[in-house]
Scaffold this motif. Structure first.
Motif, PDB file in Angstrom:
ATOM      1  N   VAL A 153       7.590  11.421   3.252  1.00  0.00           N
ATOM      2  CA  VAL A 153       6.365  11.664   4.087  1.00  0.00           C
ATOM      3  C   VAL A 153       5.117  11.090   3.535  1.00  0.00           C
ATOM      4  O   VAL A 153       3.941  11.345   4.354  1.00  0.00           O
ATOM      5  N   ALA A 154       5.033  10.407   2.454  1.00  0.00           N
ATOM      6  CA  ALA A 154       3.945   9.627   1.834  1.00  0.00           C
ATOM      7  C   ALA A 154       3.817   8.378   2.538  1.00  0.00           C
ATOM      8  O   ALA A 154       4.649   7.765   3.333  1.00  0.00           O
ATOM      9  N   PRO A 155       2.404   7.923   2.835  1.00  0.00           N
ATOM     10  CA  PRO A 155       2.215   6.705   3.515  1.00  0.00           C
ATOM     11  C   PRO A 155       2.605   5.377   2.963  1.00  0.00           C
ATOM     12  O   PRO A 155       2.739   5.341   1.716  1.00  0.00           O
ATOM     13  N   ARG A 156       3.097   4.303   3.639  1.00  0.00           N
ATOM     14  CA  ARG A 156       3.386   3.203   3.103  1.00  0.00           C
ATOM     15  C   ARG A 156       1.987   2.560   2.752  1.00  0.00           C
ATOM     16  O   ARG A 156       0.937   2.891   3.044  1.00  0.00           O
ATOM     17  N   GLY A 157       1.994   1.458   1.839  1.00  0.00           N
ATOM     18  CA  GLY A 157       1.014   0.767   1.399  1.00  0.00           C
ATOM     19  C   GLY A 157      -0.048   0.177   2.618  1.00  0.00           C
ATOM     20  O   GLY A 157      -1.094   0.380   2.570  1.00  0.00           O
ATOM     21  N   ASP A 158       0.789  -0.367   3.637  1.00  0.00           N
ATOM     22  CA  ASP A 158      -0.237  -1.104   4.748  1.00  0.00           C
ATOM     23  C   ASP A 158      -0.430   0.149   5.641  1.00  0.00           C
ATOM     24  O   ASP A 158      -1.240  -0.282   6.607  1.00  0.00           O
ATOM     25  N   ALA A 159      -0.248   1.323   5.537  1.00  0.00           N
ATOM     26  CA  ALA A 159      -0.753   2.425   6.486  1.00  0.00           C
ATOM     27  C   ALA A 159      -2.065   3.079   5.829  1.00  0.00           C
ATOM     28  O   ALA A 159      -2.335   3.967   6.261  1.00  0.00           O
ATOM     29  N   VAL A 160      -2.595   2.756   4.294  1.00  0.00           N
ATOM     30  CA  VAL A 160      -3.627   3.269   3.901  1.00  0.00           C
ATOM     31  C   VAL A 160      -4.941   2.879   4.816  1.00  0.00           C
ATOM     32  O   VAL A 160      -5.312   1.743   4.572  1.00  0.00           O
ATOM     33  N   PRO A 161      -5.621   3.654   5.186  1.00  0.00           N
ATOM     34  CA  PRO A 161      -6.923   3.257   6.016  1.00  0.00           C
ATOM     35  C   PRO A 161      -7.830   2.538   4.670  1.00  0.00           C
ATOM     36  O   PRO A 161      -7.847   2.937   3.601  1.00  0.00           O
ATOM     37  N   GLY A 162      -8.541   1.404   5.281  1.00  0.00           N
ATOM     38  CA  GLY A 162      -9.491   0.855   4.347  1.00  0.00           C
ATOM     39  C   GLY A 162      -8.958  -0.519   3.771  1.00  0.00           C
ATOM     40  O   GLY A 162      -9.601  -1.086   2.856  1.00  0.00           O
ATOM     41  N   ARG A 163      -7.605  -0.568   3.904  1.00  0.00           N
ATOM     42  CA  ARG A 163      -7.151  -1.729   2.849  1.00  0.00           C
ATOM     43  C   ARG A 163      -7.209  -3.160   3.714  1.00  0.00           C
ATOM     44  O   ARG A 163      -6.992  -2.972   5.023  1.00  0.00           O
ATOM     45  N   TYR A 187      16.596   2.093 -12.461  1.00  0.00           N
ATOM     46  CA  TYR A 187      15.581   1.788 -13.115  1.00  0.00           C
ATOM     47  C   TYR A 187      14.779   0.505 -12.337  1.00  0.00           C
ATOM     48  O   TYR A 187      14.112  -0.113 -12.702  1.00  0.00           O
ATOM     49  N   LEU A 188      15.524   0.081 -11.116  1.00  0.00           N
ATOM     50  CA  LEU A 188      14.810  -1.218 -10.304  1.00  0.00           C
ATOM     51  C   LEU A 188      13.736  -0.302  -9.927  1.00  0.00           C
ATOM     52  O   LEU A 188      12.757  -1.331  -9.688  1.00  0.00           O
ATOM     53  N   THR A 189      13.262   0.751 -10.138  1.00  0.00           N
ATOM     54  CA  THR A 189      11.975   1.498  -9.541  1.00  0.00           C
ATOM     55  C   THR A 189      10.913   1.416 -10.584  1.00  0.00           C
ATOM     56  O   THR A 189       9.559   1.786 -10.280  1.00  0.00           O
ATOM     57  N   GLU A 190      11.405   0.983 -11.768  1.00  0.00           N
ATOM     58  CA  GLU A 190      10.441   1.251 -12.833  1.00  0.00           C
ATOM     59  C   GLU A 190       9.071   0.516 -12.573  1.00  0.00           C
ATOM     60  O   GLU A 190       8.131   1.091 -12.754  1.00  0.00           O
ATOM     61  N   GLY A 191       9.318  -0.801 -12.238  1.00  0.00           N
ATOM     62  CA  GLY A 191       7.900  -1.617 -11.960  1.00  0.00           C
ATOM     63  C   GLY A 191       7.583  -1.606 -10.577  1.00  0.00           C
ATOM     64  O   GLY A 191       6.573  -1.438 -10.297  1.00  0.00           O
ATOM     65  N   VAL A 192       8.456  -1.292  -9.820  1.00  0.00           N
ATOM     66  CA  VAL A 192       8.133  -0.995  -8.340  1.00  0.00           C
ATOM     67  C   VAL A 192       7.288   0.179  -8.139  1.00  0.00           C
ATOM     68  O   VAL A 192       6.150  -0.007  -7.348  1.00  0.00           O
ATOM     69  N   LEU A 193       7.601   1.173  -8.817  1.00  0.00           N
ATOM     70  CA  LEU A 193       6.619   2.366  -8.723  1.00  0.00           C
ATOM     71  C   LEU A 193       5.345   2.126  -9.184  1.00  0.00           C
ATOM     72  O   LEU A 193       4.376   2.450  -8.356  1.00  0.00           O
ATOM     73  N   LYS A 194       5.306   1.303 -10.002  1.00  0.00           N
ATOM     74  CA  LYS A 194       3.592   0.981 -10.359  1.00  0.00           C
ATOM     75  C   LYS A 194       2.960   0.028  -9.402  1.00  0.00           C
ATOM     76  O   LYS A 194       1.786   0.241  -9.160  1.00  0.00           O
ATOM     77  N   ALA A 195       3.577  -0.869  -8.884  1.00  0.00           N
ATOM     78  CA  ALA A 195       3.272  -1.547  -7.799  1.00  0.00           C
ATOM     79  C   ALA A 195       2.793  -0.823  -6.641  1.00  0.00           C
ATOM     80  O   ALA A 195       1.906  -0.893  -5.856  1.00  0.00           O
ATOM     81  N   TYR A 196       3.642   0.275  -6.276  1.00  0.00           N
ATOM     82  CA  TYR A 196       3.320   1.194  -5.315  1.00  0.00           C
ATOM     83  C   TYR A 196       2.206   2.004  -5.276  1.00  0.00           C
ATOM     84  O   TYR A 196       1.423   2.384  -4.298  1.00  0.00           O
ATOM     85  N   VAL A 197       1.745   2.338  -6.592  1.00  0.00           N
ATOM     86  CA  VAL A 197       0.611   2.926  -7.026  1.00  0.00           C
ATOM     87  C   VAL A 197      -0.701   2.296  -6.258  1.00  0.00           C
ATOM     88  O   VAL A 197      -1.371   2.698  -5.656  1.00  0.00           O
ATOM     89  N   ALA A 198      -0.692   0.832  -6.772  1.00  0.00           N
ATOM     90  CA  ALA A 198      -1.679   0.158  -6.227  1.00  0.00           C
ATOM     91  C   ALA A 198      -1.587  -0.219  -4.724  1.00  0.00           C
ATOM     92  O   ALA A 198      -2.866  -0.505  -4.248  1.00  0.00           O
ATOM     93  N   ASP A 199      -0.524  -0.036  -4.086  1.00  0.00           N
ATOM     94  CA  ASP A 199      -0.367  -0.228  -2.521  1.00  0.00           C
ATOM     95  C   ASP A 199      -1.203   0.938  -1.761  1.00  0.00           C
ATOM     96  O   ASP A 199      -1.411   0.618  -0.602  1.00  0.00           O
TER      97      ASP A 199
END
Length: 222
Positions: free
Chosen positions: A212-222, A142-154
């Protein structure tokens, strides 16, 4: 018609359905078990009421056997669930700090891997000690519970975050109940071990998909 043997519970039942009886007819009414004989001519039936009332019969019969329960005893189960929530509370802040250092994707993958290991443990390990240990391990997922929501924003553009969170919460809402029902169905049909292994396999598939999903800093336009 035929008449049964003597006794308090004797009854003569005619073909027209009328009853005749001697002394004690009122006492014999409502008695629980009857034995029947059918006569040759006229189809008359003689019934002899046994002097055993239904209440006495129920007291004499053994109680119906109940299937063995799979439930934990109430006391230990409450303790295990309490320990799970304590672990959930203690890993929330460290999980956020790890996300700041390593990135949300790495932390989520690590938490889901813990889920896989815990479910494999539930499938193969038994006993009270292992149950307590595995629930403590499972709580770290459950350490992922809040982190997953933050990852959505990333992984979305700032102007898309509202819609992304709406989709995220919608998917969670419509899948949690069916997933729980499916787990219970598999538990009752294919067995406990198979149910946990199927859950572990689905979690492993999610880990591989996220890899295989992108990291937050790899999303174009950020």
């Amino acid at each position: 018609m035929e008449r049964g043997g003597g006794g308090e519970g004797s009854r003569i039942l005619h073909g027209n359905g009328k009853r005749e009886g001697g002394a004690g007819e009122g006492e014999g009414a409502g008695q629980g078990i009857v034995a029947g004989e059918r006569g040759g001519s006229g189809g008359a039936v003689v019934r002899r009421g046994l002097p055993l009332h239904l209440g006495e019969l129920e007291r004499r019969l053994p109680p119906p056997a109940r299937p063995p329960s799979r439930r934990f005893p109430a006391g230990p189960a409450a303790g295990v669930v309490g320990a799970l929530h304590v672990v959930k509370a203690t890993v929330s802040i460290p999980g956020g700090r790890l996300s700041d250092r390593l990135g949300g994707k790495a932390v989520v993958m690590g938490g889901w891997t813990i889920y896989v290991l815990a479910y494999c443990g539930f499938a193969f390990l038994a006993g009270a000690g292992w149950t307590w240990f595995l629930f403590v391990v499972y709580g770290r997922y459950y350490l992922t519970e809040g982190v997953l929501k933050a990852y959505v924003a990333d992984v979305v553009l700032p102007r898309q975050r509202g819609g992304a969170y709406g989709i995220f919460n919608f998917v969670i809402s419509v899948t949690v109940l069916p997933a729980s029902l499916l787990m219970g169905l598999m538990w009752d049909t294919v067995g406990v071990r198979a149910a946990f292994l199927i859950g572990a396999g689905l979690a492993l598939a999610a880990v591989l998909t996220l890899s295989v999903a992108p990291r937050g800093d790899a999303v174009p336009g950020r």
